[in-house]
Design a protein around this motif. Structure first.
Motif, mmCIF file in Angstrom:
data_model
loop_
_atom_site.group_PDB
_atom_site.id
_atom_site.type_symbol
_atom_site.label_atom_id
_atom_site.label_comp_id
_atom_site.label_asym_id
_atom_site.label_seq_id
_atom_site.Cartn_x
_atom_site.Cartn_y
_atom_site.Cartn_z
ATOM 1 N N PHE A 1 0.779 -0.993 -0.345
ATOM 2 C CA PHE A 1 0.177 -0.105 -0.175
ATOM 3 C C PHE A 1 0.263 1.415 -0.114
ATOM 4 C CE2 PHE A 1 -2.182 2.929 3.558
ATOM 5 C CZ PHE A 1 -2.664 3.241 2.036
ATOM 6 N N CYS A 2 1.830 1.597 0.583
ATOM 7 C CA CYS A 2 2.632 2.763 1.141
ATOM 8 C C CYS A 2 3.950 2.185 -0.269
ATOM 9 C CB CYS A 2 3.313 2.916 1.968
ATOM 10 S SG CYS A 2 2.433 2.828 3.723
ATOM 11 N N ASP B 1 9.982 -7.579 -3.481
ATOM 12 C CA ASP B 1 8.670 -8.248 -2.346
ATOM 13 C C ASP B 1 8.757 -9.369 -2.896
ATOM 14 O OD1 ASP B 1 6.193 -6.203 -1.528
ATOM 15 O OD2 ASP B 1 5.901 -7.981 -1.726
ATOM 16 N N ASN B 2 7.746 -10.213 -1.427
ATOM 17 C CA ASN B 2 7.180 -11.766 -1.963
ATOM 18 C C ASN B 2 6.051 -11.550 -2.217
ATOM 19 O OD1 ASN B 2 6.861 -11.377 0.825
ATOM 20 N ND2 ASN B 2 7.718 -12.948 1.884
ATOM 21 N N SER C 1 3.513 -11.590 -0.284
ATOM 22 C CA SER C 1 3.122 -12.160 1.025
ATOM 23 C C SER C 1 1.987 -10.847 1.016
ATOM 24 C CB SER C 1 4.274 -12.385 2.024
ATOM 25 O OG SER C 1 4.515 -11.058 1.879
ATOM 26 N N ARG C 2 2.040 -10.104 0.893
ATOM 27 C CA ARG C 2 0.420 -9.174 1.457
ATOM 28 C C ARG C 2 -0.410 -9.644 0.778
ATOM 29 N NH1 ARG C 2 -3.572 -8.914 2.743
ATOM 30 N NH2 ARG C 2 -4.124 -6.471 3.362
ATOM 31 N N ASP D 1 12.017 -13.286 -1.222
ATOM 32 C CA ASP D 1 11.606 -13.008 0.171
ATOM 33 C C ASP D 1 13.124 -12.784 1.321
ATOM 34 O OD1 ASP D 1 10.825 -14.407 3.557
ATOM 35 O OD2 ASP D 1 9.344 -15.112 1.945
ATOM 36 N N LEU D 2 12.894 -11.257 1.568
ATOM 37 C CA LEU D 2 14.016 -11.099 2.623
ATOM 38 C C LEU D 2 14.095 -11.833 3.802
ATOM 39 C CD1 LEU D 2 12.878 -7.796 1.871
ATOM 40 C CD2 LEU D 2 15.137 -8.006 1.614
ATOM 41 N N ARG E 1 2.736 -5.687 8.863
ATOM 42 C CA ARG E 1 1.891 -5.076 9.001
ATOM 43 C C ARG E 1 0.556 -4.250 10.107
ATOM 44 N NH1 ARG E 1 -2.311 -1.915 7.568
ATOM 45 N NH2 ARG E 1 -3.164 -1.386 5.947
ATOM 46 N N ASN F 1 8.950 -13.093 10.759
ATOM 47 C CA ASN F 1 9.068 -12.220 9.310
ATOM 48 C C ASN F 1 9.383 -11.456 9.656
ATOM 49 O OD1 ASN F 1 7.874 -12.095 5.687
ATOM 50 N ND2 ASN F 1 7.248 -9.972 7.276
ATOM 51 N N TYR G 1 3.077 -6.535 16.593
ATOM 52 C CA TYR G 1 3.269 -5.988 15.633
ATOM 53 C C TYR G 1 4.247 -5.117 15.963
ATOM 54 C CZ TYR G 1 3.393 -2.251 12.571
ATOM 55 O OH TYR G 1 3.734 -0.941 12.053
ATOM 56 N N LYS H 1 8.956 -3.549 15.491
ATOM 57 C CA LYS H 1 9.024 -2.419 15.543
ATOM 58 C C LYS H 1 10.045 -1.836 16.499
ATOM 59 C CE LYS H 1 7.041 -2.042 11.351
ATOM 60 N NZ LYS H 1 7.508 -1.599 10.180
ATOM 61 N N GLY I 1 2.458 8.092 11.555
ATOM 62 C CA GLY I 1 1.163 7.528 11.535
ATOM 63 C C GLY I 1 0.233 6.996 11.251
ATOM 64 N N VAL J 1 -1.771 5.954 7.882
ATOM 65 C CA VAL J 1 -1.373 6.729 6.358
ATOM 66 C C VAL J 1 -3.100 6.354 5.626
ATOM 67 C CG1 VAL J 1 -0.944 6.254 4.436
ATOM 68 C CG2 VAL J 1 0.696 5.585 6.372
HETATM 69 P P1 NAD Z 1 1.504 -3.731 3.391
HETATM 70 O O1 NAD Z 1 1.006 -4.819 3.736
HETATM 71 O O2 NAD Z 1 0.357 -2.970 2.220
HETATM 72 O O3 NAD Z 1 3.166 -3.699 2.399
HETATM 73 C C1 NAD Z 1 4.887 -4.256 2.572
HETATM 74 C C2 NAD Z 1 4.653 -5.225 1.904
HETATM 75 O O4 NAD Z 1 6.065 -6.384 2.060
HETATM 76 C C3 NAD Z 1 3.930 -6.440 1.176
HETATM 77 O O5 NAD Z 1 3.617 -5.988 -0.502
HETATM 78 C C4 NAD Z 1 4.254 -7.331 1.252
HETATM 79 O O6 NAD Z 1 4.207 -8.608 0.276
HETATM 80 C C5 NAD Z 1 6.361 -7.404 1.583
HETATM 81 N N1 NAD Z 1 6.563 -8.351 2.602
HETATM 82 C C6 NAD Z 1 6.373 -8.078 3.312
HETATM 83 N N2 NAD Z 1 7.397 -9.178 4.046
HETATM 84 C C7 NAD Z 1 8.585 -9.890 3.156
HETATM 85 C C8 NAD Z 1 9.517 -10.446 2.583
HETATM 86 N N3 NAD Z 1 9.495 -11.307 3.863
HETATM 87 N N4 NAD Z 1 10.028 -10.348 2.031
HETATM 88 C C9 NAD Z 1 9.845 -8.979 0.819
HETATM 89 N N5 NAD Z 1 8.804 -8.922 0.435
HETATM 90 C C10 NAD Z 1 7.723 -8.627 1.874
HETATM 91 O O7 NAD Z 1 1.503 -2.821 4.525
HETATM 92 P P2 NAD Z 1 1.888 -1.433 4.426
HETATM 93 O O8 NAD Z 1 1.075 -0.255 4.519
HETATM 94 O O9 NAD Z 1 2.419 -0.464 2.769
HETATM 95 O O10 NAD Z 1 2.838 -0.763 5.178
HETATM 96 C C11 NAD Z 1 4.989 -0.389 4.639
HETATM 97 C C12 NAD Z 1 5.332 -0.351 5.683
HETATM 98 O O11 NAD Z 1 5.052 0.669 6.373
HETATM 99 C C13 NAD Z 1 4.969 -1.019 7.106
HETATM 100 O O12 NAD Z 1 6.608 -1.635 7.588
HETATM 101 C C14 NAD Z 1 3.765 -0.633 8.573
HETATM 102 O O13 NAD Z 1 5.019 -1.177 9.449
HETATM 103 C C15 NAD Z 1 4.720 0.815 7.966
HETATM 104 N N6 NAD Z 1 3.803 1.768 8.327
HETATM 105 C C16 NAD Z 1 2.295 1.246 7.998
HETATM 106 C C17 NAD Z 1 1.146 2.131 8.162
HETATM 107 C C18 NAD Z 1 -0.176 2.202 7.309
HETATM 108 O O14 NAD Z 1 -1.149 3.124 7.787
HETATM 109 N N7 NAD Z 1 -0.356 1.449 6.557
HETATM 110 C C19 NAD Z 1 1.337 3.418 9.232
HETATM 111 C C20 NAD Z 1 2.291 3.104 9.683
HETATM 112 C C21 NAD Z 1 3.736 2.088 9.330
#
Ligand code: NAD
Length: 416
Positions: free
Chosen positions: A22-23, A42-43, A45-46, A86-87, A113, A131, A197, A201, A225, A227
């Motif tokens: 998403f971000c 990216d793996n 996984s989401r 996969d990291l 996340r 993970n 979770y 962090k 914060g 998003v």
């Molecule tokens: P998301 O789940 O949409 O994206 C995370 C991506 O990481 C996914 O595409 C997933 O497939 C990939 N991933 C996870 N584990 C992996 C691994 N082992 N190897 C390779 N790829 C892997 O999450 P997001 O909302 O985009 O959030 C991104 C980051 O920002 C996260 O770390 C989250 O903690 C942080 N964050 C998000 C928010 C929010 O509101 N969305 C707020 C604060 C912090």
């Protein structure tokens, strides 16, 4: 193409770890658009978790290869590449890739996340720790092994500070304390996680502190914060570039969930009293903040304050006030419901929780944050997206099924 490459004018090679999320996806496009060379790692996984939960993004996201190819067809910049890796599990392949590609910067979004998902079952708790902690440590250890001077920018969360735990403004990562014996020192703000979770962090932050001190890595940790929003100007360029939009009880974050509920005429579910104060940021500001962080790597230094920590936050607001803004905008009512979470506003001893946060560093770097009170246009944009894809909504998925602890599950009749 015209050069710009974000502030310092330097075009960098950047790995966006978790760049299908998403971000990560809008950030990858933003960095590419301003002239950086981007490789998404990216793996997926989401996407797999969605399948397991029987949920899906409200928006019909295209497969990773297709969205990348679509972007490359529209953009005149260096093509974005996508690597499925996969990291947490493919350390050697990742180090090999770093050695071959020699990135200047890596942005680390690649973690599980969702706090409710992390609390759902013993399996999801363990997966979240395995993970997230492994992925972060593999990235750090890999940078050292590669021998390269790579700036790592990590996405952390405001949740590491704990909610309802502060008396005054939350500073940017560090607090000044007097140690026993009278010495003054600036130390990491105490960690006070509210879910498994958030605990990952906090563990990440300790690993960063160690690697910055011991191996002199350049590390930036962004305490972000919640998003909100979905598309940016770039993801809106073509329907195949659409960003993901999570609305389900586990992954849907609060403001987006309200906007989706409003679009569907479902009352806005506010947990507990709605007195929980949270930090918010719009997805466009997330992109801008990452651009600024990339342009300003810290100097390596072997001391306590070595990790550069910024609060990636536009403002704070009470959940029920956010619901009120959405309700006034859309005419859809709010509804208070039992809080499945173990949160401070629910605690009789703690009054409703407060969160006062400094975002001085980003403001000094040039961020002009989008504020909720004046964001009616951006909110309407989200309800329009939600309206457009309303036929994809599964109403049974809107409310969280995850209970923070056994007492709460039992109280809600949801034990086991
Ligand atoms: P998301 O789940 O949409 O994206 C995370 C991506 O990481 C996914 O595409 C997933 O497939 C990939 N991933 C996870 N584990 C992996 C691994 N082992 N190897 C390779 N790829 C892997 O999450 P997001 O909302 O985009 O959030 C991104 C980051 O920002 C996260 O770390 C989250 O903690 C942080 N964050 C998000 C928010 C929010 O509101 N969305 C707020 C604060 C912090």
């Amino acid at each position: 193409p015209a050069a710009s490459a974000g502030g310092d004018g330097k075009s960098k090679k950047i790995f966006v770890l978790g760049g299908d999320g998403f971000c990560g996806w809008p950030v990858a496009l933003h960095l590419s658009d301003i002239g950086h060379e981007v490789v998404i790692v990216d793996n997926l996984s989401r996407r797999k978790i969605d399948v397991d939960l029987g949920a899906q993004s409200l928006t019909p996201i295209t497969p990773a290869e297709e969205r990348v190819a679509t972007w490359n067809g529209l953009s005149s910049r260096e093509p974005i590449r996508f690597v499925n890796l996969d990291l947490a599990l493919e350390y050697d392949r990742f180090v090999q890739m770093m050695r071959e590609e020699r990135p200047d910067t890596m942005i680390h979004f690649a973690e599980q996340r969702a706090a409710p998902y992390s609390q759902k079952t013993p399996a999801t708790k363990r997966y979240t720790v395995d993970n997230n902690v492994r992925a972060t440590h593999n990235v750090l250890c890999g940078i050292v092994e590669s021998g390269l001077d790579i700036h790592l920018v990590h996405l952390g969360t405001m949740g590491v500070y704990g909610y309802g735990n502060s008396g005054g403004e939350i500073p940017e990562g560090y607090i000044d304390v007097q140690l026993p014996g009278g010495r003054e020192r600036s130390i990491l703000h105490p960690a006070y996680p509210g879910s498994v979770y958030h605990a990952t962090k906090c563990l990440d932050a300790t690993l960063f502190q160690f690697y910055a001190k011991n191996d002199l890595l350049r590390l930036t940790d962004l305490h972000q914060g919640i998003v909100w929003g979905t598309n940016t100007d770039l993801t809106a360029r073509d329907e195949r570039l659409v960003n993901r939009f999570d609305y389900d009880g586990e992954y849907g974050t609060v403001l987006n969930r309200f906007l989706m509920q409003a679009a569907c005429g479902i009352p806005l579910t506010v947990y507990g009293t709605g007195g929980q104060t949270r930090a918010f940021i719009h997805i466009k500001d997330t992109c801008k903040c990452i651009e600024l962080a990339v342009a300003n790597p810290p100097e390596p230094k072997p001391d306590w304050g070595a990790v550069e920590i910024l609060n990636q936050v536009a403002q704070t607001a009470r959940v029920r006030d956010v619901a009120r803004i959405v309700s006034d905008l859309t005419g859809v009512e709010m509804q208070l419901t039992e809080n499945p979470r173990n949160e401070a506003a629910e605690n009789e001893l703690a009054a409703e929780n407060e969160l006062d946060v400094s975002n001085r560093k980003f403001k000094m770097l040039g961020l002009e944050p989008t504020l909720l009170e004046s964001a009616a246009g951006l909110m309407t944009e989200v309800t329009e997206v939600a309206n457009k894809y309303q036929h994809r909504v599964d109403r049974s998925k809107v409310v969280s099924k995850a209970y923070w602890n056994k007492e709460r599950a039992a109280a809600a009749g949801a034990a086991d």
